[in-house]
Design an enzyme around this catalytic site. Structure first.
Site, PDB file in Angstrom:
ATOM      1  N   ARG A  75       0.852  -1.220   0.000  1.00 28.22           N
ATOM      2  CA  ARG A  75       0.000   0.000   0.000  1.00 28.22           C
ATOM      3  C   ARG A  75       0.874   1.252   0.000  1.00 28.22           C
ATOM      4  NH1 ARG A  75      -4.893   0.988  -1.393  1.00 28.22           N
ATOM      5  NH2 ARG A  75      -5.755  -0.670  -0.087  1.00 28.22           N
ATOM      6  N   ARG A  98       0.800  -6.538  -9.839  1.00 32.58           N
ATOM      7  CA  ARG A  98       1.341  -5.899  -8.627  1.00 32.58           C
ATOM      8  C   ARG A  98       1.501  -6.874  -7.462  1.00 32.58           C
ATOM      9  NH1 ARG A  98      -3.337  -2.286  -5.637  1.00 32.58           N
ATOM     10  NH2 ARG A  98      -5.042  -3.798  -5.738  1.00 32.58           N
ATOM     11  N   HIS A 167       0.334   3.782 -10.469  1.00 35.58           N
ATOM     12  CA  HIS A 167      -0.587   4.283  -9.440  1.00 35.58           C
ATOM     13  C   HIS A 167       0.210   4.933  -8.280  1.00 35.58           C
ATOM     14  CE1 HIS A 167      -3.701   4.139  -6.336  1.00 35.58           C
ATOM     15  NE2 HIS A 167      -4.548   3.508  -7.100  1.00 35.58           N
ATOM     16  N   ASP A 212     -12.356  10.347  -6.452  1.00 39.08           N
ATOM     17  CA  ASP A 212     -11.943   9.140  -7.190  1.00 39.08           C
ATOM     18  C   ASP A 212     -12.395   9.334  -8.636  1.00 39.08           C
ATOM     19  OD1 ASP A 212     -12.178   5.565  -6.406  1.00 39.08           O
ATOM     20  OD2 ASP A 212     -11.222   6.657  -8.062  1.00 39.08           O
ATOM     21  N   GLU A 271      -2.512   9.304 -11.189  1.00 37.53           N
ATOM     22  CA  GLU A 271      -2.095   8.035 -11.813  1.00 37.53           C
ATOM     23  C   GLU A 271      -2.139   8.093 -13.351  1.00 37.53           C
ATOM     24  OE1 GLU A 271      -4.969   5.368 -10.102  1.00 37.53           O
ATOM     25  OE2 GLU A 271      -4.950   6.576  -8.273  1.00 37.53           O
TER      26      GLU A 271
HETATM   27  O1  TA6 Z   1      -6.977   4.582  -8.295  1.00 38.10           O
HETATM   28  C1  TA6 Z   1      -8.162   4.768  -7.600  1.00 38.10           C
HETATM   29  C2  TA6 Z   1      -8.651   3.425  -7.101  1.00 38.10           C
HETATM   30  O2  TA6 Z   1      -9.228   2.673  -8.129  1.00 38.10           O
HETATM   31  C3  TA6 Z   1      -9.619   3.689  -5.960  1.00 38.10           C
HETATM   32  O3  TA6 Z   1     -10.932   3.373  -6.344  1.00 38.10           O
HETATM   33  C4  TA6 Z   1      -9.106   2.815  -4.831  1.00 38.10           C
HETATM   34  O4  TA6 Z   1      -9.706   1.543  -4.881  1.00 38.10           O
HETATM   35  C5  TA6 Z   1      -7.621   2.792  -5.154  1.00 38.10           C
HETATM   36  O5  TA6 Z   1      -7.574   2.655  -6.558  1.00 38.10           O
HETATM   37  C6  TA6 Z   1      -6.823   1.766  -4.408  1.00 38.10           C
HETATM   38  O6  TA6 Z   1      -7.093   0.521  -4.928  1.00 38.10           O
HETATM   39  P1  TA6 Z   1      -6.527  -0.745  -4.132  1.00 38.10           P
HETATM   40  O7  TA6 Z   1      -7.006  -1.928  -4.890  1.00 38.10           O
HETATM   41  O8  TA6 Z   1      -5.033  -0.609  -4.129  1.00 38.10           O
HETATM   42  O9  TA6 Z   1      -7.071  -0.624  -2.741  1.00 38.10           O
END
Ligand code: TA6
Length: 300
Positions: A75, A98, A167, A212, A271
């Site tokens: 994360r 990932r 991301h 978002d 991103e």
């Molecule tokens: O990039 C935005 C997003 O799609 C959000 O909706 C949130 O889910 C974030 O990615 C993080 O995603 P993850 O699967 O890493 O928790």
């Protein structure tokens, strides 16, 4: 953390250093030191978890609550999103790249003191539902952090359709003093409004609730202005038609098990990618290279 001193760049007078060691959770990690900066890349997910220029706060945010376990996405840092973006029935969100261990192909200490690291996603069963493809990632560490994700359709006859995105989680001093510039005029899908299509009217976007948004046909560069750090983060991108903007804010932060309840204050995701209607379709033998250069400068 056991350190095995490995190769160091053998460029006369250029003190670049590449060290292979066990990182958190005993996951293999590459530690890079250049004359200007430090960086870390985990082989799991080819995940850049750290980049910091000397005398500056880290560029990338890494959650204090992140798990470092094989198969579990880290994360923070720069997750690689491939071959799909977002949730998918019965499978991990944002694709499998990932969560998999990548192969280190080479690292190249450059004459200018920077270091380029090239990684490759090995074949995994999860890829079986796609035509054969090659996915490589090049990370260049210098005063900037440059990333390139290259996908090649290795099929002799089938078209390869994928979504790809980098991301990055950027560190900010306090989200209330941050503005995002460069998205004005683009159409976006607003996930917090049931993916309603809207047009960005703000030159400088401020964050005061969950955001978002997937900006479509958004090829422009983006800047993050952090008034409290007095820092500007510049994202220059190539071959990227989408830009996603995300901050979980309070409620979503509390729902994420690997994210601190208050950490939404110190991060923002911008991103670069090719997602949704901007997804990539490659004919046999074709490649697509998503490139992004991340740099910082004092905020005037
Ligand atoms: O990039 C935005 C997003 O799609 C959000 O909706 C949130 O889910 C974030 O990615 C993080 O995603 P993850 O699967 O890493 O928790």
């Amino acid at each position: 953390m056991a350190k095995n001193q490995a190769e160091s760049a053998k460029q006369p007078g250029v003190p670049a250093k590449v060290t292979f060691l066990e990182g958190r959770g005993e996951l293999p990690m590459i530690e890079i030191t250049t004359p200007w900066s430090t960086a870390e890349i985990y082989l799991q997910g080819a995940h850049v978890t750290h980049f910091k220029k000397q005398h500056e706060p880290p560029l990338l945010f890494l959650s204090q609550c992140s798990r470092f376990e094989e198969g579990y996405p880290i994360r923070g840092g720069v997750p690689i999103i491939f071959p799909w973006f977002g949730p998918r029935e019965g499978m991990g969100a944002h694709g499998f790249a990932r969560a998999k261990t990548w192969e280190l192909k080479e690292f190249v200490p450059e004459a200018d003191g920077s270091v380029s690291v090239r990684l490759r996603l090995p074949e995994y069963p999860e890829a079986a539902t796609y035509p054969p493809f090659e996915l490589e990632y090049v990370v260049k560490v210098s005063q900037e952090l440059s990333l390139e994700l290259v996908v090649t359709n290795k099929s002799a006859e089938d078209r390869l359709e994928i979504e790809g995105c980098l991301h990055p989680y950027f560190t900010v001093d306090d989200i209330s003093a941050v503005s995002v510039i460069g998205l004005e005029g683009y159409t976006y899908l607003d996930r917090v409004a049931d993916f309603a299509r809207k047009v960005e009217t703000e030159r400088a976007i401020r964050i005061s609730s969950e955001v978002d948004r997937t900006y479509l046909n958004a090829t422009g560069n983006v800047e993050i202005h952090d008034a409290r750090f007095g820092r500007l983060i510049r994202m220059e991108k190539k071959n990227s038609a989408s830009t996603v903007l995300w901050n979980p804010w309070i409620a979503k932060a509390q729902q994420l098990p690997d994210f601190g309840n208050e950490e939404y204050r110190n991060m923002i995701c911008v991103e670069p990618g090719n997602v949704a209607s901007n997804n990539i379709a490659l004919q046999p033998g074709e490649s697509s290279s998503l490139q992004v250069k991340l740099s910082t400068a004092p905020l005037a």
